[in-house]
Design a protein around this motif. Structure first.
Motif, short mmCIF file in Angstrom:
data_model
loop_
_atom_site.label_atom_id
_atom_site.label_comp_id
_atom_site.label_asym_id
_atom_site.label_seq_id
_atom_site.Cartn_x
_atom_site.Cartn_y
_atom_site.Cartn_z
N GLY A 47 -17.43 -5.65 27.28
CA GLY A 47 -16.13 -6.31 27.26
C GLY A 47 -15.20 -5.78 28.32
O GLY A 47 -15.35 -4.64 28.79
N ILE A 48 -14.25 -6.63 28.72
CA ILE A 48 -13.23 -6.26 29.70
C ILE A 48 -11.93 -5.91 28.97
O ILE A 48 -11.33 -4.87 29.21
CB ILE A 48 -13.00 -7.39 30.71
N HIS A 49 -11.51 -6.79 28.07
CA HIS A 49 -10.28 -6.57 27.31
C HIS A 49 -10.56 -6.35 25.82
O HIS A 49 -9.64 -6.03 25.07
CB HIS A 49 -9.33 -7.76 27.48
N ARG B 145 -15.65 -16.13 38.71
CA ARG B 145 -14.40 -16.58 38.11
C ARG B 145 -13.97 -15.65 36.98
O ARG B 145 -12.77 -15.39 36.80
CB ARG B 145 -14.57 -18.00 37.58
N LEU B 146 -14.92 -15.12 36.24
CA LEU B 146 -14.62 -14.24 35.11
C LEU B 146 -14.47 -12.78 35.54
O LEU B 146 -14.25 -11.91 34.71
CB LEU B 146 -15.73 -14.35 34.06
N GLU B 147 -14.61 -12.53 36.84
CA GLU B 147 -14.46 -11.19 37.42
C GLU B 147 -15.53 -10.22 36.93
O GLU B 147 -15.27 -9.03 36.71
CB GLU B 147 -13.06 -10.63 37.16
N VAL B 148 -16.76 -10.74 36.76
CA VAL B 148 -17.93 -9.89 36.48
C VAL B 148 -19.05 -10.28 37.44
O VAL B 148 -20.16 -10.61 37.01
CB VAL B 148 -18.40 -10.00 35.01
N ARG C 71 -16.47 -15.48 26.32
CA ARG C 71 -15.95 -15.53 24.95
C ARG C 71 -14.62 -14.77 24.83
O ARG C 71 -13.82 -15.05 23.93
CB ARG C 71 -16.98 -14.96 23.99
N GLU C 72 -14.39 -13.79 25.71
CA GLU C 72 -13.12 -13.08 25.68
C GLU C 72 -11.95 -14.04 25.97
O GLU C 72 -10.85 -13.87 25.43
CB GLU C 72 -13.11 -11.93 26.69
N GLN C 73 -12.19 -15.01 26.83
CA GLN C 73 -11.14 -16.00 27.10
C GLN C 73 -10.77 -16.75 25.82
O GLN C 73 -9.58 -16.98 25.54
CB GLN C 73 -11.62 -16.99 28.17
N THR C 74 -11.78 -17.14 25.05
CA THR C 74 -11.53 -17.80 23.77
C THR C 74 -10.81 -16.86 22.81
O THR C 74 -9.88 -17.26 22.11
CB THR C 74 -12.85 -18.27 23.15
N ALA C 75 -11.24 -15.60 22.79
CA ALA C 75 -10.64 -14.61 21.90
C ALA C 75 -9.15 -14.45 22.20
O ALA C 75 -8.32 -14.38 21.29
CB ALA C 75 -11.35 -13.26 22.04
N GLU C 76 -8.80 -14.40 23.49
CA GLU C 76 -7.39 -14.24 23.87
C GLU C 76 -6.58 -15.48 23.49
O GLU C 76 -5.43 -15.37 23.06
CB GLU C 76 -7.28 -13.94 25.36
N SER C 77 -7.18 -16.66 23.66
CA SER C 77 -6.47 -17.89 23.32
C SER C 77 -6.22 -17.99 21.82
O SER C 77 -5.27 -18.65 21.37
CB SER C 77 -7.24 -19.12 23.81
N ARG C 78 -7.07 -17.32 21.05
CA ARG C 78 -6.92 -17.34 19.59
C ARG C 78 -6.18 -16.10 19.08
O ARG C 78 -6.10 -15.89 17.87
CB ARG C 78 -8.30 -17.44 18.93
N GLU D 37 -22.48 -9.90 17.41
CA GLU D 37 -22.69 -11.06 16.53
C GLU D 37 -21.36 -11.48 15.89
O GLU D 37 -21.05 -12.67 15.78
CB GLU D 37 -23.72 -10.73 15.46
N GLU D 38 -20.57 -10.49 15.47
CA GLU D 38 -19.26 -10.78 14.89
C GLU D 38 -18.35 -11.41 15.93
O GLU D 38 -17.65 -12.41 15.65
CB GLU D 38 -18.66 -9.48 14.37
N PHE D 39 -18.34 -10.86 17.13
CA PHE D 39 -17.45 -11.36 18.19
C PHE D 39 -17.83 -12.78 18.59
O PHE D 39 -16.95 -13.64 18.75
CB PHE D 39 -17.54 -10.43 19.41
N LEU D 40 -19.10 -13.03 18.72
CA LEU D 40 -19.54 -14.38 19.09
C LEU D 40 -19.25 -15.38 17.98
O LEU D 40 -18.91 -16.54 18.25
CB LEU D 40 -21.04 -14.37 19.42
N SER D 41 -19.35 -14.93 16.74
CA SER D 41 -19.03 -15.82 15.62
C SER D 41 -17.55 -16.18 15.60
O SER D 41 -17.18 -17.34 15.39
CB SER D 41 -19.42 -15.15 14.30
N LEU D 42 -16.69 -15.19 15.86
CA LEU D 42 -15.26 -15.41 15.84
C LEU D 42 -14.76 -16.25 17.01
O LEU D 42 -13.69 -16.84 16.95
CB LEU D 42 -14.52 -14.06 15.84
N THR D 43 -15.57 -16.30 18.08
CA THR D 43 -15.14 -17.03 19.29
C THR D 43 -16.00 -18.26 19.54
O THR D 43 -16.00 -18.81 20.63
CB THR D 43 -15.21 -16.10 20.52
N GLN D 44 -16.72 -18.68 18.53
CA GLN D 44 -17.59 -19.85 18.69
C GLN D 44 -16.76 -21.09 18.93
O GLN D 44 -15.74 -21.32 18.28
CB GLN D 44 -18.46 -20.02 17.42
#
Length: 356
Positions: free
Chosen positions: A272-274, A314-317, A330-337, A348-355
């Motif tokens: 992860g970045i953030h 684009r994602l700086e990786v 998925r971090e982009q989705t996480a930040e938007s939420r 697995e938890e992170f991907l589930s929360l940002t699906q």
């Protein structure tokens, strides 16, 4: 989680300067101590010198309390400027209408030669037991710049008297915005003008395993060739730690927490970045998840050779694996939420929360 550093060997710690951002380094120290990481020497520049003294003293809980209680009044005399107003100006959070009342006060600070930091000396004397630092089996090295002698200094603190120790801790942290005053009969300025990240002094004194704690900001990093037998582990951040002069409890609490989790990222190899994500999936499994969202009819070869590399840029990786691309996406989705950042997720938890 599996620890990536060897707890059977001691490390030398290099602490970068950063003013009010220094709480970050105490957060790192907390994570190191929880992981059982031992340290045998500390070097510090500017606020890193002060934090280095606290590390040599060895009382983490006291150091945390010191930074939790920090305020402008402990460091500087704002001479009629409200602390909240000063904080908003530093953060760029002010209205143009505010300036008419504040500008004359700032001009007076400039006219008088800078910020009055007489409280800083009292604060350093209060929080640092100079005799304990001097007698410690863990050596402390500090960097500063002597304006009187026009040279940079790498100082072994145990060579100084207790009063000189306090003076050199202040000298290392003497920000250019501070009103000049003599320390031990001489003028000094912030050690960051010579070496913001004091690795050189540790290498010169024979330390082979070093943990370097970086604080993004302005400063001159001394360039030298690190010997091949010296291993440096860097801990740094991708987050905004605030202004170097914003000595507020709110910023300190935030920076402490960021430092704690950034250290855990390095200690346990989190992704992860953030965000902080514990990895369990393989690169192939990550690629399969990425392919699921490819537009229908897309050539698999084109997707892997062109689309995903462009996405990585684009994602700086750009040098990242398929797994890194997936997590960054998925971090982009996480930040938007507004998914909370300061915690560790399984992938697995992170991907589930940002699906999607």
């Amino acid at each position: 989680m599996n620890l990536k550093l060897d707890t059977s060997i001691p490390y030398a710690i290099a602490l970068e300067g950063g003013g009010a951002k220094g709480a970050y380094e105490i957060g790192v120290w907390k994570a190191l101590q929880e992981a059982g990481i031992q340290y045998c020497a500390v070097s510090g520049t500017s606020v890193g010198a002060l934090n280095g003294a606290l590390m040599v003293m060895g009382d983490l809980e006291r150091a945390i309390e010191i930074w939790k209680e920090v305020s402008f009044s402990k460091v500087m005399n704002l001479e009629g400027i409200n602390e909240e107003d000063f904080s908003r100006v530093l953060g760029g959070e002010f209205e143009l209408s505010d300036l008419s009342g504040l500008l004359p006060k700032f001009f007076e600070i400039i006219r008088s030669g800078g910020l009055d930091v007489a409280p800083l000396r009292d604060w350093v004397r209060e929080v640092v037991d100079a005799e304990m630092v001097k007698q410690s089996e863990i050596p402390l090295f500090v960097n500063t710049v002597s304006l009187s002698e026009m040279k940079d200094l790498e100082i072994r603190v145990s060579d100084l008297s207790p009063d000189e120790i306090i003076d050199m801790l202040l000298a290392s942290a003497y920000h250019p915005a501070f009103r000049q005053s003599r320390l031990g009969g001489k003028f000094y300025t912030d050690g960051g003008f010579a070496d913001s990240l004091p690795l050189h002094v540790l290498v010169e004194n024979g330390y082979k395993q070093i943990i370097a704690v970086r604080i993004p900001g302005h400063g001159v990093e001394r360039h030298f060739k690190v010997p091949e037998d010296v291993n440096v582990t860097y801990i740094t951040t991708n987050e905004d730690l605030g202004s170097a002069l914003n000595f507020t409890q709110e910023q300190s609490l935030q920076d402490l927490e960021i430092g704690y989790y950034d250290a855990k990222r390095v200690l346990y190899g989190l992704s992860g970045i953030h965000y902080y994500v514990e990895r369990s999936l393989t690169d192939l499994q990550a690629l399969e998840l990425l392919i699921q969202h490819a537009p229908e009819g897309t050539s698999l070869r084109n997707y892997c050779e062109k689309v995903l590399p462009a996405m990585a840029e684009r994602l700086e990786v750009p040098e990242g694996s398929y797994y890194d691309i997936l997590i960054a996406l998925r971090e982009q989705t996480a930040e938007s939420r507004n998914l909370p950042k300061m915690q560790i997720y399984t992938d697995e938890e992170f991907l589930s929360l940002t699906q999607q």
